[in-house]
Design an enzyme around this catalytic site. Structure first.
Site, PDB file in Angstrom:
ATOM      1  N   ASP A  65      55.325  42.036  -3.243  1.00  0.00           N
ATOM      2  CA  ASP A  65      55.223  41.200  -4.442  1.00  0.00           C
ATOM      3  C   ASP A  65      56.089  41.735  -5.583  1.00  0.00           C
ATOM      4  O   ASP A  65      56.388  41.025  -6.535  1.00  0.00           O
ATOM      5  CB  ASP A  65      53.769  41.134  -4.899  1.00  0.00           C
ATOM      6  CG  ASP A  65      53.181  42.514  -5.179  1.00  0.00           C
ATOM      7  OD1 ASP A  65      53.060  43.293  -4.211  1.00  0.00           O
ATOM      8  OD2 ASP A  65      52.852  42.813  -6.343  1.00  0.00           O
TER       9      ASP A  65
ATOM     10  N   TYR B 174      61.470  50.471  -7.151  1.00  0.00           N
ATOM     11  CA  TYR B 174      60.813  50.097  -5.898  1.00  0.00           C
ATOM     12  C   TYR B 174      61.086  48.632  -5.568  1.00  0.00           C
ATOM     13  O   TYR B 174      61.544  48.306  -4.459  1.00  0.00           O
ATOM     14  CB  TYR B 174      59.307  50.348  -5.995  1.00  0.00           C
ATOM     15  CG  TYR B 174      58.526  49.783  -4.825  1.00  0.00           C
ATOM     16  CD1 TYR B 174      58.698  50.285  -3.544  1.00  0.00           C
ATOM     17  CD2 TYR B 174      57.623  48.730  -5.004  1.00  0.00           C
ATOM     18  CE1 TYR B 174      57.998  49.752  -2.459  1.00  0.00           C
ATOM     19  CE2 TYR B 174      56.916  48.202  -3.935  1.00  0.00           C
ATOM     20  CZ  TYR B 174      57.108  48.711  -2.663  1.00  0.00           C
ATOM     21  OH  TYR B 174      56.419  48.181  -1.603  1.00  0.00           O
TER      22      TYR B 174
ATOM     23  N   ASP C 133      64.757  58.569  12.242  1.00  0.00           N
ATOM     24  CA  ASP C 133      65.178  58.450  10.848  1.00  0.00           C
ATOM     25  C   ASP C 133      65.904  57.120  10.730  1.00  0.00           C
ATOM     26  O   ASP C 133      67.047  56.980  11.179  1.00  0.00           O
ATOM     27  CB  ASP C 133      66.102  59.613  10.477  1.00  0.00           C
ATOM     28  CG  ASP C 133      66.644  59.505   9.058  1.00  0.00           C
ATOM     29  OD1 ASP C 133      66.272  58.549   8.343  1.00  0.00           O
ATOM     30  OD2 ASP C 133      67.447  60.375   8.671  1.00  0.00           O
ATOM     31  N   ILE C 134      65.231  56.124  10.143  1.00  0.00           N
ATOM     32  CA  ILE C 134      65.833  54.780  10.104  1.00  0.00           C
ATOM     33  C   ILE C 134      67.079  54.727   9.222  1.00  0.00           C
ATOM     34  O   ILE C 134      67.847  53.764   9.291  1.00  0.00           O
ATOM     35  CB  ILE C 134      64.825  53.706   9.659  1.00  0.00           C
ATOM     36  CG1 ILE C 134      64.381  53.921   8.204  1.00  0.00           C
ATOM     37  CG2 ILE C 134      63.649  53.634  10.612  1.00  0.00           C
ATOM     38  CD1 ILE C 134      63.609  52.740   7.629  1.00  0.00           C
TER      39      ILE C 134
ATOM     40  N   THR D 285      57.128  53.702  -0.441  1.00  0.00           N
ATOM     41  CA  THR D 285      56.193  52.872  -1.209  1.00  0.00           C
ATOM     42  C   THR D 285      55.611  53.565  -2.436  1.00  0.00           C
ATOM     43  O   THR D 285      54.750  53.003  -3.100  1.00  0.00           O
ATOM     44  CB  THR D 285      55.029  52.415  -0.306  1.00  0.00           C
ATOM     45  OG1 THR D 285      54.366  53.568   0.224  1.00  0.00           O
ATOM     46  CG2 THR D 285      55.529  51.543   0.836  1.00  0.00           C
TER      47      THR D 285
ATOM     48  N   GLY E 261      52.137  54.928   8.857  1.00  0.00           N
ATOM     49  CA  GLY E 261      51.739  54.279   7.616  1.00  0.00           C
ATOM     50  C   GLY E 261      50.521  53.387   7.803  1.00  0.00           C
ATOM     51  O   GLY E 261      49.960  53.300   8.899  1.00  0.00           O
TER      52      GLY E 261
END
Length: 291
Positions: A103, A126, A37-38, A63, A10
């Site tokens: 944010d 998200y 793979d988290i 994201t 990323g």
């Protein structure tokens, strides 16, 4: 010192790899989604137990803000469950957990800058999944840093800067939203901040918790675009004037609601770690790297 980095392909992850590669005093292991793979708790536990890091920096995330509205289960798996497994493993290993947030955990309707203590009220999947990740990390690992950031860009991945440069190759006029404000943040500066914090904690700094980190000065997307095109022209990457029209959010509808205000107060990270806000204009000095 040993650091485990997830999400290595990323924007922030690739910058972490680049910077850590230049630090011989740090042993690091960087993994992408094909290597770890988290969302697989057992795989996370095994890797952390094998490597025994002093710090885990989680740069992995779902994201795609608009896609998240439809990919709810995937968003929570990557943005909540994965961070929880990493944080549990970090706690078991006695490591500090550093996790990137956003944010979007705020409603975006405040006047002025958001502080770490302000009320959270995410408006979409998200933001809600990222907030769930924050809560999971904090509950699983007391020795944690949660770094909220905004408007991330760098030479790799998909981001606003690269989109503007690409569109300028085929268009002379663009409409860009002018009623959403925030601080563009160079991913390399985020990576540097995370490494700085990890080192400080390794050296005895116990300032755990939530921190805000983004760029200054605050601008809207329209002004950000104008600066990108100004820099591109001065660097010989653009041989024309772009006509950038200021439009409203309503004129550019998206599946997910964007915060009108993404301004983050970055005083806390300066006070506790001496880290200055990202200088996003300096990061535009070599735009050929974005093409």
């Amino acid at each position: 010192m040993k650091i485990l980095v997830t999400g290595s392909n990323g924007q922030v992850g690739s910058c972490l790899v680049k910077q850590l590669s230049q630090m011989p005093e740090i042993e690091f292991w960087a993994v992408d989604r094909t290597q770890l793979d988290i969302t697989d708790a057992a795989a996370v536990a095994k890797l952390v137990n094998d490597f025994k890091p002093h710090a885990i920096i989680n740069a992995a995330a779902h994201t795609a803000v608009d896609k998240a509205e439809d990919e709810v289960a995937l968003s929570y798996a990557i943005n909540r469950d994965g961070p929880q497994w990493l944080a549990e493993a970090a706690n078991s290993a006695g490591a500090v957990m550093l996790h990137i947030s956003t944010d979007y955990v705020f409603a975006g309707d405040k006047q002025g800058e958001y502080r770490e203590t302000d009320a959270i009220d995410p408006q979409g999947v998200y933001g809600k999944s990222k907030l769930a990740g924050e809560l999971a990390v904090a509950a699983a690992c007391p020795r944690h840093i949660i770094l909220r950031t905004a408007w991330v860009f760098c030479e790799t991945g998909n981001n606003f800067v690269k989109t503007m440069l690409r569109l300028s190759q085929s268009r002379d006029e663009l409409g860009v939203v002018a009623d959403q404000f925030g601080g563009p943040t160079y991913a390399g500066d985020i990576a540097n901040a995370l490494i700085t914090m990890a080192k400080a904690i390794s050296n005895g700094n116990q300032s755990f918790g939530i921190y805000h980190y983004s760029g200054l000065p605050h601008v809207n997307w329209h002004l950000f675009a104008c600066e990108i095109f100004k820099q591109a022209k001065s660097q010989g990457l653009l041989d024309k004037e772009m006509n950038v029209k200021a439009i409203t959010s309503e004129q550019y509808p998206t599946p997910a609601k964007r915060p009108k205000n993404s301004k983050l107060d970055c005083n806390k990270i300066l006070q506790h770690f001496g880290i200055q806000a990202s200088d996003w204009r300096a990061a535009l000095n070599k735009l050929n790297g974005y093409l």
